[in-house]
Design a protein around this motif. Structure first.
Motif, PDB file in Angstrom:
ATOM      1  N   LYS A 234      21.829   7.701   9.149  1.00  0.00           N
ATOM      2  CA  LYS A 234      21.285   6.734   8.192  1.00  0.00           C
ATOM      3  C   LYS A 234      20.141   5.927   8.814  1.00  0.00           C
ATOM      4  CE  LYS A 234      25.174   5.775   5.132  1.00  0.00           C
ATOM      5  NZ  LYS A 234      26.313   4.888   4.895  1.00  0.00           N
ATOM      6  N   ALA A 235      20.333   5.560  10.091  1.00  0.00           N
ATOM      7  CA  ALA A 235      19.332   4.732  10.772  1.00  0.00           C
ATOM      8  C   ALA A 235      17.966   5.416  10.755  1.00  0.00           C
ATOM      9  CB  ALA A 235      19.765   4.454  12.205  1.00  0.00           C
ATOM     10  N   THR A 236      17.971   6.725  10.981  1.00  0.00           N
ATOM     11  CA  THR A 236      16.702   7.452  11.015  1.00  0.00           C
ATOM     12  C   THR A 236      15.973   7.330   9.680  1.00  0.00           C
ATOM     13  OG1 THR A 236      17.647   8.993  12.604  1.00  0.00           O
ATOM     14  CG2 THR A 236      15.647   9.700  11.468  1.00  0.00           C
ATOM     15  N   GLN A 241      11.572   5.031   6.654  1.00  0.00           N
ATOM     16  CA  GLN A 241      11.159   4.393   5.409  1.00  0.00           C
ATOM     17  C   GLN A 241      10.428   3.063   5.634  1.00  0.00           C
ATOM     18  OE1 GLN A 241      14.452   3.937   2.743  1.00  0.00           O
ATOM     19  NE2 GLN A 241      13.157   3.408   0.998  1.00  0.00           N
ATOM     20  N   PHE A 242      10.939   2.254   6.546  1.00  0.00           N
ATOM     21  CA  PHE A 242      10.369   0.910   6.716  1.00  0.00           C
ATOM     22  C   PHE A 242       9.938   0.575   8.150  1.00  0.00           C
ATOM     23  CE2 PHE A 242      13.046   0.141   2.875  1.00  0.00           C
ATOM     24  CZ  PHE A 242      12.023  -0.199   2.013  1.00  0.00           C
ATOM     25  N   GLY A 243      10.141   1.479   9.065  1.00  0.00           N
ATOM     26  CA  GLY A 243       9.845   1.153  10.462  1.00  0.00           C
ATOM     27  C   GLY A 243      10.854   0.157  11.002  1.00  0.00           C
ATOM     28  N   THR A 244      10.655  -0.279  12.232  1.00  0.00           N
ATOM     29  CA  THR A 244      11.613  -1.228  12.816  1.00  0.00           C
ATOM     30  C   THR A 244      11.567  -2.573  12.103  1.00  0.00           C
ATOM     31  OG1 THR A 244      10.002  -1.897  14.483  1.00  0.00           O
ATOM     32  CG2 THR A 244      11.538  -0.145  15.093  1.00  0.00           C
ATOM     33  N   LYS A 276      10.124  -5.681   3.351  1.00  0.00           N
ATOM     34  CA  LYS A 276       9.732  -5.826   1.956  1.00  0.00           C
ATOM     35  C   LYS A 276       8.259  -6.258   1.845  1.00  0.00           C
ATOM     36  CE  LYS A 276      11.521  -8.200  -2.199  1.00  0.00           C
ATOM     37  NZ  LYS A 276      10.586  -9.349  -2.348  1.00  0.00           N
ATOM     38  N   GLY A 277       7.920  -7.287   2.616  1.00  0.00           N
ATOM     39  CA  GLY A 277       6.548  -7.785   2.592  1.00  0.00           C
ATOM     40  C   GLY A 277       5.554  -6.731   3.042  1.00  0.00           C
ATOM     41  N   VAL A 278       5.929  -6.023   4.095  1.00  0.00           N
ATOM     42  CA  VAL A 278       5.039  -4.988   4.613  1.00  0.00           C
ATOM     43  C   VAL A 278       4.868  -3.876   3.585  1.00  0.00           C
ATOM     44  CG1 VAL A 278       4.725  -3.259   6.432  1.00  0.00           C
ATOM     45  CG2 VAL A 278       5.587  -5.541   7.015  1.00  0.00           C
ATOM     46  N   SER A 302       6.911   4.563  13.162  1.00  0.00           N
ATOM     47  CA  SER A 302       5.647   3.835  13.251  1.00  0.00           C
ATOM     48  C   SER A 302       5.045   3.625  11.862  1.00  0.00           C
ATOM     49  CB  SER A 302       4.676   4.619  14.133  1.00  0.00           C
ATOM     50  OG  SER A 302       3.493   3.896  14.330  1.00  0.00           O
ATOM     51  N   ASN A 303       4.328   2.517  11.745  1.00  0.00           N
ATOM     52  CA  ASN A 303       3.650   2.267  10.473  1.00  0.00           C
ATOM     53  C   ASN A 303       2.165   1.990  10.719  1.00  0.00           C
ATOM     54  OD1 ASN A 303       3.922  -0.161  11.705  1.00  0.00           O
ATOM     55  ND2 ASN A 303       5.336  -1.038  10.232  1.00  0.00           N
ATOM     56  N   VAL A 304       1.399   2.114   9.669  1.00  0.00           N
ATOM     57  CA  VAL A 304      -0.036   1.844   9.767  1.00  0.00           C
ATOM     58  C   VAL A 304      -0.367   0.728   8.779  1.00  0.00           C
ATOM     59  CG1 VAL A 304      -2.353   2.766   9.362  1.00  0.00           C
ATOM     60  CG2 VAL A 304      -0.625   4.183  10.491  1.00  0.00           C
ATOM     61  N   MET A 305      -0.991  -0.322   9.284  1.00  0.00           N
ATOM     62  CA  MET A 305      -1.277  -1.475   8.436  1.00  0.00           C
ATOM     63  C   MET A 305      -2.779  -1.567   8.176  1.00  0.00           C
ATOM     64  SD  MET A 305       1.817  -2.618   8.239  1.00  0.00           S
ATOM     65  CE  MET A 305       1.474  -4.107   7.334  1.00  0.00           C
ATOM     66  N   HIS A 306      -3.102  -1.864   6.932  1.00  0.00           N
ATOM     67  CA  HIS A 306      -4.505  -2.055   6.576  1.00  0.00           C
ATOM     68  C   HIS A 306      -4.781  -3.534   6.325  1.00  0.00           C
ATOM     69  CE1 HIS A 306      -5.364   2.352   5.197  1.00  0.00           C
ATOM     70  NE2 HIS A 306      -4.904   2.268   6.425  1.00  0.00           N
ATOM     71  N   ASP A 307      -6.030  -3.895   6.409  1.00  0.00           N
ATOM     72  CA  ASP A 307      -6.392  -5.285   6.135  1.00  0.00           C
ATOM     73  C   ASP A 307      -6.745  -5.461   4.644  1.00  0.00           C
ATOM     74  OD1 ASP A 307      -8.936  -4.296   5.739  1.00  0.00           O
ATOM     75  OD2 ASP A 307      -9.722  -5.051   7.654  1.00  0.00           O
ATOM     76  N   LYS A 308      -7.218  -6.654   4.310  1.00  0.00           N
ATOM     77  CA  LYS A 308      -7.503  -6.960   2.903  1.00  0.00           C
ATOM     78  C   LYS A 308      -8.507  -6.009   2.275  1.00  0.00           C
ATOM     79  CE  LYS A 308      -6.260 -11.804   2.959  1.00  0.00           C
ATOM     80  NZ  LYS A 308      -6.620 -13.138   3.424  1.00  0.00           N
ATOM     81  N   ASP A 309      -9.373  -5.455   3.121  1.00  0.00           N
ATOM     82  CA  ASP A 309     -10.393  -4.544   2.613  1.00  0.00           C
ATOM     83  C   ASP A 309      -9.943  -3.089   2.644  1.00  0.00           C
ATOM     84  OD1 ASP A 309     -12.044  -6.798   2.403  1.00  0.00           O
ATOM     85  OD2 ASP A 309     -12.566  -6.614   4.531  1.00  0.00           O
TER      86      ASP A 309
END
Lengths: 557, 557
Positions: A234-236, A241-244, A276-278, A302-309
């Motif tokens: 389940k942890a995997t 789905q959401f990263g750490t 949730k926020g991410v 791992s996740n990839v985050m984008h900025d406002k643009d």
């Protein structure tokens, strides 16, 4: 792996040797702990010429075992004064393994102010002057080095923080896309690399092939079964789905999330800076979850985050970063937290140590919890290397010392990471006793009935972790000793049992502990700071009350 | 002495008790080391509520024995993390003895930012709010307190440095003229006093009389003979004539004078900042040698310095101050050195620790050696409590850490004082092994044939010093164990032999060492920094090469 590269930064000479017999069964953390114990004079200054910075892939690096590309980096820590192995993902370990490199050992110290790049390829190791990279951030550094050396190379590098010998400085590692977003973060290893005058190590595996298992069929079968096992957990699924960062809301709910300089265990803004926020931000900006930090990863945390643009901001936005730069600073604005994280990425800083340092600095009146704009200014002070920035960049212990603060969330000088030990008592036992200081790996225990069980569980967890950090397996795969024995045996043609693997971990821990003692860290440094025993943690009013003699039982095997 | 005053700064209550039996034969350092060992949780934070600040006159305080008014102040040190007793002259010890006070023990911690004066008199001990003294220098503080409480009182106080919890902060003590120019300087005890919110202790002995010896005749005879012995020594004549600063030229000549951050052992400006320079200045300005820091002193090593206008500047301009603020910073202008010393006096700072810190800071490019005006600016940064000032005020170790410097002249975090161990090898053995860290008292050995003799001499010297620091006798009197046995026996009616006195010293050292170990300082902290072994000291090219296992022999009794 048949090469050990020794880089003498005093003489600026790199030499290669066949691994001596004593290193034959060692890799990753076990190798590093051995070299630290046997080669570094324990009372020498961590930023002096006698310290050594060691890079070592795990024993299974380059193989097809799942998640086997973790890299170990180590030295005598300028943060703790003791032994240090920090573990990082990215592609470096696999490339080093393809190059047959069991370890790179950097020794000595060059002329003050000089800066070099170490290039390792199929045949040689070369020291290249790189004064033009002085003061350059990790992203620009890796971009320039990829232009010069090709975009297939792996890069380990330090940002300005390491050059400034900040003891919160990390060594960054590039992910499959070449982004320096993974960090061997803890213990100030970036400062050691800075003291050696090494800005970056460029690893070029052109012309090589992956090392083959001795018993290919068995190795393939075991890898496959192990992969299957991981995928079914389940942890995997949660990590993919959401990263750490997906765990943040839960830790806030149970009251273990460091909030406002460890003054509470729950944060009212947890949904904003957690999974949730991410996820909400990703939905609108095009960021994503489920990436890998290294080829062959089946967990994909791992996740990839984008900025406002909608532009790439950072990869690998972890729970520990969001907790220590968010909740611990009273910050619930995800953009600010991500901006801080990005600056740490680029400067080459441990987000946990910096988060704890800025957390402590609140008591000095430098800012108010939640004041994002002012906290960003403090991070810019670090970037600019002002005196205040240099103080913060040294971490929580020095920050507290300079401002005369006695409430300091550190063990052996290293910041306590994002699990409050008053709620996670078993984790606290690990923070106190782990020879690496209060690390976030290898010590987390959510559930245990009583102190005796916590002690036993912590011992076993530390031992197993030392083993998989040596095999090069990611902690997210949580391999059993049996699985490691089968993988190592079929890969190397050894006849290892689970007990042999346990002994590898045990031997590493013993050497780490012995080095700490030889360096002057007595048994009484294996303790948590007073305030965890004195201040009840809201909302559940817990304190940390484990009798100190329990600590001494943990690493007695 | 029949009073022990306990001051609880959490509850703001002072209580008095009869000394318990275990303290009956203890005074000064022996008492302090006992209380630290038995009452302070060894791993507690030095600036936290569990630390205790202890003030204790020596066993012979208030008697007519020569130079018997030394005072011991102690706590867990925020500088070393270990045990600390700092020894100071002035009139406090004699007045405490007349008041029957064996010890004042300050515990707990008041509300943040609150400040108090503790008044001790014949009948009571009173805690008086003193917010108006916040940030006030030692000279103004003592002037105001003398106006309020009369000019016969003795005062122990902290300056702004102690209030800012700087770990180079001292506790000042007033001399017979009421000047706060004597300092319990080492180990950051001023920061502990600051953390307790105690600005000053006012000691009013009105209505008391001096304690009488049990066997007055014998005590008088022995005191007289001892006085005679001291007066006949050549060293005494030298100290009376030029003070301790008279030794500077000699130490420069033999190459043991820390010069330019311990990069040389001889200073070309030695005659300007040593006894000769001071004597010349005194001749033109009206300063003088041969003063006493406490009544009953027969050595008279204190001096009084005047400024350009012939006005009082400072009393007690010592060798260590001129060496560490002068030669060690490359400064040969006596007025600048004296101005720095005066600022340390008034801010309440250890001149040795500050001199070493500014010395180290040169490597960070903050100033050039000899640049007096800039060095004065750095001292003003400390006074103002800027971030840079707070860093420097933490001492050499933190200054080095913040600026990423690996060449650090400290032992257990405390600055090496003004005898370079590469020239004075035996002294170096004492620096490494003394449980107090690299102190300038009790370890200086000028001549010894070989390592074995140095080890034996250091052991004996540390033991004798622990004894006379407990008796309250000044080190300048250099009393034998036999003399101490006779003085203590006739004063108290004991039957002590030299061996009993030795045992008192030995027991103190054993407790100090045990406390250090319990606090986490392992045996490997009993070492000198690398660079003393690696860098040859000009002009005599010596290095410090004592094998480390020799250190472990020193305190084995």
């Amino acid at each position: 792996m048949n090469r050990v590269i020794r880089v003498n930064m005093t003489d600026l000479k790199a030499t290669q040797e066949k691994p001596p017999a004593e290193l034959a069964h060692l890799g990753g953390r076990a190798l590093i702990s051995h070299v630290i114990y046997s080669e570094i004079p324990p009372t020498s200054h961590p930023l002096g010429k006698k310290n050594k910075l060691i890079v070592a892939p795990g024993l299974l690096a380059g193989s097809t075992a799942p998640n086997s590309g973790r890299l170990s980096i180590g030295a005598k820590s300028p943060l703790t004064g003791g032994t240090k192995e920090a573990n990082v993902g990215g592609t470096a370990a696999q490339k080093l393994a393809r190059l047959g490199v069991k370890a790179v050992i950097m020794e000595g110290k060059p002329a003050k102010g000089s800066l070099y790049v170490l290039k390792v390829n199929k045949d040689s190791a070369e020291i290249i002057p790189a004064p033009q990279l002085a003061g350059v951030g990790n992203y620009e550094t890796t971009a320039r080095l990829r232009r010069a050396h090709g975009d297939k190379v792996a890069i380990l590098c330090i940002g300005p923080a390491g050059e400034m010998r900040m003891t919160a400085a990390s060594v960054a590692s590039t992910d499959p896309e070449g982004r320096p977003s993974r960090h061997a973060a803890r213990g100030g290893l970036g400062a050691v690399m800075g003291s050696k005058g090494v800005k970056a190590i460029v690893i070029d595996d052109a012309g090589t092939k992956a090392p083959a298992a001795r018993d290919k069929t068995t190795f393939r079968e075991i890898s496959k079964a192990f992969t299957q096992e991981i995928m079914e957990r389940k942890a995997t699924a949660l990590f993919s789905q959401f990263g750490t960062v997906g765990g943040l809301a839960y830790l806030s709910k149970i009251g273990a999330l460091p909030t406002r300089n460890f003054s509470a265990g729950s944060f009212e803004g947890d949904s904003k800076i957690g999974g949730k926020g991410v996820a909400e931000l990703n939905a609108t900006r095009g960021g994503s979850f489920g990436h890998v930090c290294m080829p062959g990863c089946v967990v994909r945390c791992s996740n990839v985050m984008h900025d406002k643009d909608g532009q790439f901001l950072t990869a690998g936005f972890e729970y520990e970063s969001s907790a220590m730069l968010g909740a611990n600073l009273g910050l619930d604005d995800l953009d600010t937290v991500m901006a801080l994280e990005k600056m740490c990425d680029d400067l080459g800083l441990d987000t946990m140590e910096v988060g704890a340092a800025i957390g402590v600095a609140q008591e000095a009146g430098l800012y108010a919890f939640g004041a994002g704009a002012r906290i960003l200014e403090l991070m810019r002070e670090i970037a600019q290397g002002t005196v205040l920035g240099r103080v913060l960049g040294q971490g929580a212990e020095v920050t507290a010392r300079v401002f005369g603060i006695s409430r300091v969330p550190t063990v052996k000088g290293q910041a306590v990471p994002a699990h409050d030990p008053r709620k996670e008592i078993g984790t606290g036992i690990g923070y106190a006793t782990n020879p690496q200081g209060a690390d976030h790996t290898g010590v987390i225990i959510f559930h245990a009935e009583d102190t005796a069980e916590m002690v036993a569980t912590s011992r076993q967890k530390q031992l197993t972790t030392a083993a998989y950090d040596s095999a090069g397996l990611c902690q997210m795969t949580d391999p059993s000793l049996e699985v490691m024995a089968k993988l190592l045996s079929s890969f190397y043609g050894w006849n290892w049992t689970a007990e042999d693997v346990a002994e590898m971990g045990r031997a590493a821990l013993r050497k780490e502990l012995a080095f700490n003692r030889n360096a002057g860290l007595g048994p009484a440094t294996d303790r948590l700071p007073d305030f965890f025993a004195e201040e009840a943690l809201s909302p559940y009013e817990g304190t940390f009350k484990v009798p100190t003699d329990e600590f001494e039982k943990v690493l007695k095997f």
